[in-house]
Design a protein around this motif. Structure first.
Motif, short mmCIF file in Angstrom:
data_model
loop_
_atom_site.label_atom_id
_atom_site.label_comp_id
_atom_site.label_asym_id
_atom_site.label_seq_id
_atom_site.Cartn_x
_atom_site.Cartn_y
_atom_site.Cartn_z
N PRO A 99 -4.13 -5.30 12.88
CA PRO A 99 -3.36 -5.89 11.37
C PRO A 99 -3.81 -5.52 10.47
O PRO A 99 -3.40 -5.20 9.47
CB PRO A 99 -3.37 -7.45 11.83
N GLU A 100 -4.79 -5.59 10.31
CA GLU A 100 -5.62 -6.32 9.41
C GLU A 100 -5.56 -4.75 8.90
O GLU A 100 -5.49 -4.67 7.45
CB GLU A 100 -7.35 -7.05 8.68
N LYS A 101 -5.86 -3.68 9.13
CA LYS A 101 -6.22 -2.06 9.12
C LYS A 101 -5.50 -2.04 8.82
O LYS A 101 -4.71 -0.94 7.36
CB LYS A 101 -7.02 -1.94 9.97
N VAL A 102 -4.20 -1.82 9.30
CA VAL A 102 -2.86 -1.36 9.05
C VAL A 102 -2.24 -2.11 8.25
O VAL A 102 -1.73 -0.85 7.20
CB VAL A 102 -1.56 -1.69 10.70
N ARG A 103 -2.08 -3.17 7.51
CA ARG A 103 -1.92 -3.54 6.67
C ARG A 103 -2.35 -3.32 5.72
O ARG A 103 -1.59 -2.75 4.31
CB ARG A 103 -2.09 -5.33 6.37
N ALA A 104 -3.55 -2.72 5.54
CA ALA A 104 -4.15 -2.76 4.30
C ALA A 104 -3.76 -0.46 4.55
O ALA A 104 -3.75 -0.39 3.17
CB ALA A 104 -6.19 -2.25 5.06
N ALA A 105 -4.05 -0.45 4.29
CA ALA A 105 -3.60 1.40 5.23
C ALA A 105 -1.68 0.96 4.34
O ALA A 105 -1.62 2.02 3.41
CB ALA A 105 -3.34 2.30 6.51
N ALA A 106 -1.17 0.27 5.32
CA ALA A 106 -0.05 0.49 4.26
C ALA A 106 0.33 -0.04 2.70
O ALA A 106 0.33 0.44 1.93
CB ALA A 106 1.18 -0.63 5.12
N ALA A 107 -0.85 -0.71 1.94
CA ALA A 107 -0.54 -1.50 1.11
C ALA A 107 -1.29 -0.18 0.27
O ALA A 107 -0.99 -0.48 -1.27
CB ALA A 107 -1.47 -3.05 0.72
N ASN A 108 -1.82 0.46 0.50
CA ASN A 108 -2.64 1.44 -0.10
C ASN A 108 -1.80 2.47 0.33
O ASN A 108 -2.13 3.73 -0.83
CB ASN A 108 -4.46 1.08 0.00
N GLY A 109 -0.69 2.96 0.20
CA GLY A 109 -0.25 4.22 0.09
C GLY A 109 0.02 5.07 1.28
O GLY A 109 0.01 6.56 1.45
N ALA A 110 -0.82 4.46 2.34
CA ALA A 110 -1.34 5.33 4.10
C ALA A 110 0.01 6.05 4.23
O ALA A 110 0.00 6.78 5.77
CB ALA A 110 -2.22 5.10 4.56
N TYR A 111 1.06 4.94 3.99
CA TYR A 111 2.14 6.03 4.52
C TYR A 111 3.09 6.12 3.52
O TYR A 111 4.48 6.28 4.13
CB TYR A 111 2.79 4.23 5.43
N ASP A 112 3.40 6.43 2.62
CA ASP A 112 4.13 6.53 1.40
C ASP A 112 5.11 7.69 1.60
O ASP A 112 5.70 8.33 1.03
CB ASP A 112 3.08 6.65 0.03
N HIS A 113 3.77 8.56 2.74
CA HIS A 113 4.51 9.70 3.18
C HIS A 113 6.32 10.13 4.02
O HIS A 113 6.41 10.82 4.02
CB HIS A 113 3.49 11.06 4.32
N VAL A 114 6.33 8.43 4.71
CA VAL A 114 7.34 8.34 5.35
C VAL A 114 8.66 7.20 4.82
O VAL A 114 8.17 7.11 3.71
CB VAL A 114 6.47 8.28 7.14
N SER A 115 8.95 6.90 5.44
CA SER A 115 10.49 5.71 5.05
C SER A 115 9.76 5.03 5.30
O SER A 115 8.71 4.42 5.87
CB SER A 115 11.09 6.60 5.75
N ALA A 116 10.52 3.64 4.93
CA ALA A 116 10.49 2.34 4.79
C ALA A 116 9.84 2.41 5.89
O ALA A 116 9.46 1.07 5.96
CB ALA A 116 11.02 2.10 3.81
#
Length: 203
Positions: A99-116
């Motif tokens: 959980p902390e890894k996916v939240r860190a990834a999302a917070a730092n833009g790792a999923y900016d290439h996909v939709s919300a």
């Protein structure tokens, strides 16, 4: 009891033939980033083989814990790629908590290439599987616990195919460098079946 030879378990790098054959132990990348992607590919393959065998055997109970471990390791490796891509780390990088890894990834833009919606689905997927992968330990040790209770008391059964399909979609979103079609989208609510209903495999 027949004792197999220990002479040909592995081979150092050389140009010669290897008695008994073998498979390359290297990840084959030209750099650490490619190696991180290649190990994700290996765990995708491993999870697929485990689930296919569990479904075909008629006695998938024998593979439930290895499946849980493969799912956790696949997701952890996929998140390592995602975090590295945006030059970010989770607060407790040395730990295996997803959980902390996916939240860190999302917070730092790792999923900016996909939709919300897809980003939020990835976070929800990890939050959904975390209670039964428990940092990867239930797939490795019989007595792993969550909040003082063993896994067997928290969950009745898993749905291997649903977990596999959701994990593949999560991986393809998290690691867009992989050129694999994840197939139809998976409903995260199908990952676990209710304990009182029909079940696929016992934990």
């Amino acid at each position: 009891m027949f004792l197999p030879s220990l002479e040909n378990l592995a081979y150092p790098p050389d140009d010669g033939d290897h008695p008994g054959g073998g498979h390359c132990a290297g990840l084959g990348g030209n750099n650490p980033a490619e190696d991180r992607i290649n190990i994700v590919t290996q765990y995708l393959t491993a999870l697929d083989l485990l689930v296919d065998h569990a479904l075909a055997s008629g006695n998938g109970w024998e593979l439930t814990r290895p499946i849980l471990f493969a799912v956790h390791q696949l997701c952890e490796d996929a998140l390592a790629v995602a975090l590295s891509r945006v030059h970010a780390k989770a607060k407790n990088e040395s730990r295996h908590g997803l959980p902390e890894k996916v939240r860190a990834a999302a917070a730092n833009g790792a999923y900016d290439h996909v939709s919300a919606e897809e980003r939020d689905w990835c976070i929800k997927f990890i939050e959904t599987i975390d209670p039964f992968t428990l940092d990867g330990f239930p797939g490795r040790f019989a007595q792993s616990r969550k909040g003082g209770a063993p896994l067997d008391e928290l969950w009745c059964c898993i749905n291997p195919a649903a977990i596999r399909d959701a994990a593949v979609v999560f991986t393809m979103i998290s690691v867009p460098e992989l050129a694999v079609d994840p197939g139809p989208a998976t409903d995260i609510d199908e990952v676990l079946r209710p304990a009182e209903g029909h079940v696929d495999e016992e934990l």
